[in-house]
Write a protein that holds these residues in place. Sequence first.
Motif, PDB file in Angstrom:
ATOM      1  N   ASP A 121      -6.401   5.162  37.831  1.00 31.08           N
ATOM      2  CA  ASP A 121      -5.954   6.315  37.405  1.00 31.08           C
ATOM      3  C   ASP A 121      -4.287   6.494  37.437  1.00 31.08           C
ATOM      4  N   THR A 148       0.181   1.725  36.873  1.00 28.98           N
ATOM      5  CA  THR A 148       0.832   1.308  35.399  1.00 28.98           C
ATOM      6  C   THR A 148       1.567  -0.063  35.828  1.00 28.98           C
ATOM      7  N   GLU A 182       3.728   6.002  30.560  1.00 30.77           N
ATOM      8  CA  GLU A 182       2.250   5.720  30.916  1.00 30.77           C
ATOM      9  C   GLU A 182       2.006   6.511  32.086  1.00 30.77           C
ATOM     10  N   ARG A 197      -1.115   8.968  33.062  1.00 28.11           N
ATOM     11  CA  ARG A 197      -2.042   8.589  33.903  1.00 28.11           C
ATOM     12  C   ARG A 197      -2.267   9.910  34.909  1.00 28.11           C
TER      13      ARG A 197
END
Length: 987
Positions: free
Chosen positions: A138, A141, A359, A363
């Motif tokens: 989670d 990246t 991103e 997340r």
Amino acid sequence: MNKMESSEDSAQFVDKYMPQLIQRVTMVMPIADELLAEDMIHKEMYSNISAARTNQSKMRELFKALHSGGNKVKSTFLSTLRENEPNLVQDLECSGKQRGEPENKSTISLKYKEFIRGEYATVQEYNSLPGEHVKLDDRYTEPLIIQKHRQQREREEEIRSRGQNFYQVMDQRDSETYKSTKVERLFDPDEHGDIQRTVILQGHSGTGKSFTSQKIMSDWAFGRLYEDQFDLVFHLRCKELNQATGRKSLMDLLNYDQSSSSMIKQVLHQSPERVLFLVDGFDELKFSLDVPKDSLPRDPWTQCSPEVTLSGLIRKQILHESFLLVTTRSTALDKLKEVVKHPVRYAEILGFSKEGVEEYFNRFFKKKQHSQQAFDSVRKNETLFTACFIPVICWIICTVYREQFDEGTEMIQSLETTTSIFVEFVATLLKHDCQDLGQSALTILQGLGKLAEKGMEEQQVLFDHDSVSQTVSDPSKVPFLCKFLQKKRVSQTTMYSFMHLSFQEFFTALSYMLLGDEEAQEKVRELLSKVRRGKENSHLLPIVQFLFGIANKEVGKRLEDKKYISCSQGIWTQLKHFILEVIDKEKEDRNAIDYHISSMWLFAFHCLYELHVDDFVKKAMNTYTEFNLTHIPLTKTDCWVLKYCFQHCERIQRLILNWCKLSAEKIKILLPALEKCQHLELQVDDLADDDLDGLLTALGEGKSLELDLTENNFSDEKVQDLLVALTKHKPRNIDIGVKSITSNTADKFMFLVNKAHADLESIGLHCCENVTLEANLQKNGVNGTLQISLWLKVSDMKMICDCIRASGYSLSEIDLSVSYVADLSDTDVDDLSAIIHPVDKLSPEWDEHADELISLLHSQTSLGDIGLFVSRLTERCATSVISLSQACPNLRMISLHVVEQGLLLEEVLHLLRASKRRPDCRVLVAGWRCRKPADQCTGRKDWSLCCDDSVRLNLHGETFTENVIRHGKKSDRPSYHPKSNRWCVVA
């Protein structure tokens, strides 16, 4: 056996034989096609499989999809594999039944992987309470990793660039030129086909090295990474190795489930080439690895001191066929280079790309709305957005926003201030990365501040080792500095830098606050004095801006709580006087368009924004009510700053934002300010129809407006909406870009002219077509000051002119031009100045357009002066011009200018001399004539042609005069429509 058990068995079979399947499956795409048809894999996964070059690569991508889909997808895959390659499945099943011992080994291996999954599936964040954790997947990246050493100018480019420009530089790094790579390709063969068994992954503090290490362990255990390369992957954290005591073998140092020890020993003994050791955080080691080679152990079972054992692993004395991945800060790279066994592959984590930042935000937040709000807000702040390439900065920002969302408080889009985030970043790294330095936080900050200040004074962002050592006692261990080797002729030199120029600016501002009160005040006084001297010291402005941020009450309290600094009343008084002085200076010279003055004005707004003391901001903003930022390119950050400052104005009497590179996105930020102002001068590019609705709402009613919307192509309906809306205002100068117009638009155009005639000075419609008309409008024979500008097709021009006449208006003092190229793009127009066209290649449509345009004016009997700009004067055009002089009894002057693209033709001049003209109408013809015969003339290929004459023919009644100047200068040649603010090549 029930269906669920069957699915589990199939999944276990797929997991067990994954290496063999990757190597042996050939019908990859037919299998992928069936999985896609049954909705077992997503289109994006399918595209990745299809894009892979070899069957093995395709299978690796397919396995990623299988692992993300779970047992059901794996079971479907196995069924599809049986249909496409039955012999392969049968062979694997038979071999498994015949080998009982390997199967047992596989079972133990799965247990070890389960142990790793439990250890690495979650992470604790800096602020996690006992028992709190988040899933690694989670948060993680993928960072940007390159394998090319950069030159000094490239590093300086990265350090100095900001905002969108910075991420454009990062995009350049993410390319084949810089050998950009991914974690899964770190052990791939190089361009020579060689596989390096040792990889060093370096990076600055906070760029995600440890997170990447943990992700490697987790992905391998889940079968998503290196499954076909390594049977075992071990993780050694150097921070934990520091605590090891006594004599330890490599087996003693490894972290694994003891029930797997027999299998691990077997793999280490029989297949060391299928083992990866991941040494994480080499820079955190407290002990030295400088151990004599003959004292190093040769196997993983010999017990030695921890430093000797680790040295044996890194020097490849232990299990030399195994693979090694070492992560380290760049500051410890030279020490690692001395002990690691070569050859080595070097890779560097640069941090996040722009896409990576977005991103990470997606997340972090559970709700898409929250992630988008947070990212959009940060993207508007160029300094913060730049700093977000550091993952820790992203975490701090997201954590602050999450707290706001959880508490249900109104989101402060400024994220408090830029300075506050930098303070949080420094506090985080001081707490977690500087505990073992043997220095106080204050000592570290003082050393960094002195180095940063020296660099700012000398406008230097790269520092040699000697200059750094003078201010920082142990630079290799300070997390805020980056260290790298730079080639210098035949030698190498060690260089340092801050992570980015913005951090250097911040530490410089912080350094003033770390001094004694009297010395600090003197330093600030000297800094402000330099800034007052002018733009030669503009590089110091960000330091002043950070000083205002540090003076912010919340930021100051945070620093005081940490016992770093305390902002004195004397410094605060200096800052207040300085910013009010900047504002007053701009007030005195408001009418002069001076880039530096306006830039200082904008800088003052940024300082007020960082200060965030509403009472003082209100006092500063209410000292004046007019704002002129003409020619200042405004970023999204600037627009957000302006919005904050303008909201503290009681009223805005006049706001001028011309040529500020405003876009639809920036206008949306500024809408509240536009609503407050009484007189608005605004120039905006790239507005769409939907954007116009928001602008019309902000304009409200009753304002005095000057709008330049030329560089937009609104639909006919939206243009009508705009024209109707403008009738509720007092428009002075209006210029609108259109796609096309109808009779309704023409009617509303004249309705606005009638309604606003008393206030209007100029009005225009522009479509970038091939005919231009600029003229004065008069009504009832009385000339006014209203100028009209039309850049339209002839048919649309006629429509407007008919409406003008029907509304009781007439045209006077007309300038006309006709483009000689019918379908020009924007790029073509920009490049026309470099295009030379022979006379005989001019557009054949010219005469038709000219005739239509001139015939259009026959009905304008009140015309007094006409200017016509052409790039060749044909007999047909000359005849039309003479007929126009006869049709308009009030016409006094016709000026024909043949511009630089064309030549006067002798037969046309002869026609004009011999023509019958009205005695009271003067015709002036100016241009260039070639003295060569027509069949030998080469046209405009060379401006220095000695055969060209500058000709001015003045025809008045039956007489004429002709002036000829040979070899005239280029400046004598009219090249554009003199009243147009556009480039205009005409014919």
